[in-house]
Design a protein around this motif. Sequence first.
Motif, PDB file in Angstrom:
ATOM      1  N   VAL A  16      49.784  16.342 -68.066  1.00  8.95           N
ATOM      2  CA  VAL A  16      50.700  16.721 -66.994  1.00  8.95           C
ATOM      3  C   VAL A  16      49.920  17.271 -65.805  1.00  8.95           C
ATOM      4  O   VAL A  16      50.198  16.940 -64.638  1.00  8.95           O
ATOM      5  CB  VAL A  16      51.723  17.770 -67.494  1.00  8.95           C
ATOM      6  N   LYS A  17      48.910  18.092 -66.063  1.00 11.61           N
ATOM      7  CA  LYS A  17      48.121  18.698 -64.990  1.00 11.61           C
ATOM      8  C   LYS A  17      47.323  17.655 -64.210  1.00 11.61           C
ATOM      9  O   LYS A  17      47.192  17.742 -62.990  1.00 11.61           O
ATOM     10  CB  LYS A  17      47.182  19.755 -65.572  1.00 11.61           C
ATOM     11  N   THR A  18      46.792  16.660 -64.922  1.00 17.75           N
ATOM     12  CA  THR A  18      46.001  15.624 -64.242  1.00 17.75           C
ATOM     13  C   THR A  18      46.878  14.518 -63.665  1.00 17.75           C
ATOM     14  O   THR A  18      46.424  13.732 -62.827  1.00 17.75           O
ATOM     15  CB  THR A  18      44.982  14.995 -65.211  1.00 17.75           C
ATOM     16  N   GLY A  19      48.127  14.451 -64.154  1.00 23.31           N
ATOM     17  CA  GLY A  19      49.040  13.410 -63.686  1.00 23.31           C
ATOM     18  C   GLY A  19      48.812  12.063 -64.331  1.00 23.31           C
ATOM     19  O   GLY A  19      49.365  11.054 -63.870  1.00 23.31           O
ATOM     20  N   LYS A  20      48.056  12.038 -65.426  1.00 23.74           N
ATOM     21  CA  LYS A  20      47.782  10.763 -66.089  1.00 23.74           C
ATOM     22  C   LYS A  20      47.724  10.943 -67.597  1.00 23.74           C
ATOM     23  O   LYS A  20      46.961  11.766 -68.112  1.00 23.74           O
ATOM     24  CB  LYS A  20      46.462  10.178 -65.592  1.00 23.74           C
ATOM     25  N   ASP A  21      48.552  10.164 -68.303  1.00 26.09           N
ATOM     26  CA  ASP A  21      48.576  10.184 -69.766  1.00 26.09           C
ATOM     27  C   ASP A  21      47.575   9.140 -70.261  1.00 26.09           C
ATOM     28  O   ASP A  21      47.877   7.948 -70.307  1.00 26.09           O
ATOM     29  CB  ASP A  21      49.984   9.864 -70.261  1.00 26.09           C
ATOM     30  N   THR A  22      46.390   9.603 -70.611  1.00 32.33           N
ATOM     31  CA  THR A  22      45.333   8.667 -71.033  1.00 32.33           C
ATOM     32  C   THR A  22      45.506   8.201 -72.478  1.00 32.33           C
ATOM     33  O   THR A  22      44.769   7.334 -72.934  1.00 32.33           O
ATOM     34  CB  THR A  22      43.953   9.330 -70.885  1.00 32.33           C
ATOM     35  N   ARG A  72      52.206   7.232 -70.545  1.00 29.99           N
ATOM     36  CA  ARG A  72      53.556   7.600 -70.117  1.00 29.99           C
ATOM     37  C   ARG A  72      53.564   7.720 -68.596  1.00 29.99           C
ATOM     38  O   ARG A  72      52.764   8.465 -68.022  1.00 29.99           O
ATOM     39  CB  ARG A  72      53.967   8.934 -70.759  1.00 29.99           C
ATOM     40  N   PRO A  73      54.467   7.026 -67.897  1.00 31.22           N
ATOM     41  CA  PRO A  73      54.408   6.999 -66.436  1.00 31.22           C
ATOM     42  C   PRO A  73      54.946   8.239 -65.735  1.00 31.22           C
ATOM     43  O   PRO A  73      54.535   8.555 -64.629  1.00 31.22           O
ATOM     44  CB  PRO A  73      55.234   5.767 -66.078  1.00 31.22           C
ATOM     45  N   ASN A  74      55.908   8.920 -66.362  1.00 32.44           N
ATOM     46  CA  ASN A  74      56.403  10.135 -65.712  1.00 32.44           C
ATOM     47  C   ASN A  74      56.096  11.352 -66.579  1.00 32.44           C
ATOM     48  O   ASN A  74      56.305  11.345 -67.784  1.00 32.44           O
ATOM     49  CB  ASN A  74      57.909  10.044 -65.414  1.00 32.44           C
ATOM     50  N   LEU A  75      55.570  12.387 -65.973  1.00 28.64           N
ATOM     51  CA  LEU A  75      55.181  13.614 -66.674  1.00 28.64           C
ATOM     52  C   LEU A  75      55.817  14.777 -65.916  1.00 28.64           C
ATOM     53  O   LEU A  75      55.151  15.472 -65.147  1.00 28.64           O
ATOM     54  CB  LEU A  75      53.664  13.737 -66.715  1.00 28.64           C
ATOM     55  N   PRO A  76      57.120  14.990 -66.105  1.00 31.05           N
ATOM     56  CA  PRO A  76      57.865  15.911 -65.247  1.00 31.05           C
ATOM     57  C   PRO A  76      57.494  17.376 -65.368  1.00 31.05           C
ATOM     58  O   PRO A  76      57.616  18.133 -64.411  1.00 31.05           O
ATOM     59  CB  PRO A  76      59.320  15.686 -65.666  1.00 31.05           C
ATOM     60  N   ARG A  77      57.021  17.812 -66.544  1.00 29.59           N
ATOM     61  CA  ARG A  77      56.701  19.239 -66.710  1.00 29.59           C
ATOM     62  C   ARG A  77      55.846  19.447 -67.952  1.00 29.59           C
ATOM     63  O   ARG A  77      55.919  18.680 -68.917  1.00 29.59           O
ATOM     64  CB  ARG A  77      57.988  20.070 -66.837  1.00 29.59           C
ATOM     65  N   ASP A  78      55.032  20.494 -67.893  1.00 29.35           N
ATOM     66  CA  ASP A  78      54.258  20.831 -69.088  1.00 29.35           C
ATOM     67  C   ASP A  78      55.126  21.672 -70.020  1.00 29.35           C
ATOM     68  O   ASP A  78      56.108  22.281 -69.614  1.00 29.35           O
ATOM     69  CB  ASP A  78      52.955  21.558 -68.745  1.00 29.35           C
ATOM     70  N   LEU A  79      54.746  21.696 -71.294  1.00 23.35           N
ATOM     71  CA  LEU A  79      55.535  22.385 -72.307  1.00 23.35           C
ATOM     72  C   LEU A  79      54.865  23.720 -72.617  1.00 23.35           C
ATOM     73  O   LEU A  79      54.113  23.860 -73.579  1.00 23.35           O
ATOM     74  CB  LEU A  79      55.646  21.514 -73.563  1.00 23.35           C
TER      75      LEU A  79
END
Length: 596
Positions: free
Chosen positions: A497-503, A507-514
């Motif tokens: 979520v912080k980097t904006g990329k799910d490596t 996953r294309p959208n990462l709206p918030r960290d948990l």
Amino acid sequence: MFSATLKRTSLALALSGFIAGSAYAAPEVLADFHQEMGDCSTCHVSKKGPTDDNLTHENQQCTSCHGTMDDMAAQDAEKKLKVSPHKSHLIGEIACTSCHKGHEKSVAYCDACHSFDFDLPFAGKWERKFVPIDVNKDAQEKAIAAGPRDTTDVVIVGSGGAGLAAAVSAHNNGAKVILLEKEPVAGGNTKLAAGGMNAAETQFQAKLGIKDKVSTMIDDTMKGGRNINDPALVKELAQNSSDSIDWLTSMGADMSDIGRMGGASVNRSHRPTGGAGVGAHVAQVLYNAAVKSGADIRLNSRVVRILEDAAGNVTGVLVEGKYTGYYVIKSKAVIMATGGFGKNNDRVAKYDPALKGFAATNHPGATGDGLDVALAAGADTRDLKYIQAHPTWSPVGGVMVTEAVRGNGAILVNREGKRFVNEITTRDKASAAILKQTGASAFLVFDDSVRKSLKKIENYIHLGIVTEGKTVKELAEKMNMPVPALEKTIASYNGFVKTGKDTEFARPNLPRDLVSAPYYAIEVKPAVHHSMGGLKIDTKAEVMNKKGSTIKGLFAAGEATGGVHGANRLGGNAISDIVTFGRIAGKSAAEFVKAK
């Protein structure tokens, strides 16, 4: 006849077992019980029984003694019941007789989908058997020979979103409407839908700065359906989607909140403020509008045949009223809005053997009667083998968990505490991935920020299907997951979520960290959800026959049809489909009637 107050007090005491005497010892059904307070006219107009299939008089008698549904819900609250059987997502004026039967064992209608173990007086076990449309042939032919009991311009079969939208649209275009529903309650599958309604280039997207295009919605829908969709129908869906949002809004709907569902490339899933469930809201708005328009809505009324003249033109329908028997309604047009067949597992397994034995997210009436009726009238079909399983159905209580939970940030983890899929991939891929996990199920895991972002989650907590932990460690222990694995999974996801990329799973959208305690988990597994195939229609919602011609006077909309969704429906496209093509079917039918 007792006064209302005296009747209410006497019945309450009797049902509580405080009135002595063998007369109340073991009545089998409500009719036996009520005989102690009078004769048949205690409930019915006369000894002949019901005068209509809505049981209008009978239900008025119920409320005169016991109070309204709101009164009963208030009593449930006083009793501090965990789940109130008198307060639910069901729409319209819910009849007491939906559950409390007079001459047979009472059944909690909720138990058709859920299992709340309600303490229902004179209760039996919920059971629904599929009844073919061609039984009682002699009685059917006798009713047809007797001629029409009623006449109208347009008959609409089914009271889900498509049928209700068609009723409002047909009225707005000058037609008189009778709407028939075989269940004792209105709303179809629409009242169960939760996630949202897809629409492109809307006023609400513009207000939020969301850039979307009709062409992008078309591309997403075609791609999700593996490009076997009917391109003309998909174009119609997308081009009219914004107008459908405006149409609902003009009737009082709140469609201002926008999220993203699986397979969409931008946020276009419209729903009420705060992410409340969309289906029951839209269905109630449409129901209110249909009632206001003067539509004659008849419950407990199953259509078993479409009637045609020698030239193949529709002339009406044969109805099986649960209480009034078979009768004919004469009309110039018929709209089939009967939904799919997800609740009929025999039929589901016929088209897709891999789904044999699966549970279903559908309402109890989704058995495929409407498909049989249209086939008997010569209708053609397409894509019947494509049946979608919704990936997140909770086996605890039988509750479908909306895709919006994942869209707003929840992740899917297995029993080993690890992610295993892009959470907002298409439903077919998500379902397949879950079935490969240990136990053929998985867990939706989210934090308090996700909970606060979506009002619908409060329903799941209320229903008791959510496990809560003050920390990730506590949640893992409650779910019998390896603590280090779940902690690592959530930490890794937060990093994406912080980097904006799910490596890991793209996953294309990462709206918030948990990161906001407490943490929550819901066990989920796939269940039959949507039948993509159905009646073949054109862009005017006219039903086609096997020769490629239209059946004059026959229209269809919603899940009863095929072609819009191809091999796999995108989340959020069902509500868009039923509203848009319901509107089209209503207008087309009204125009057809005027032209005759």
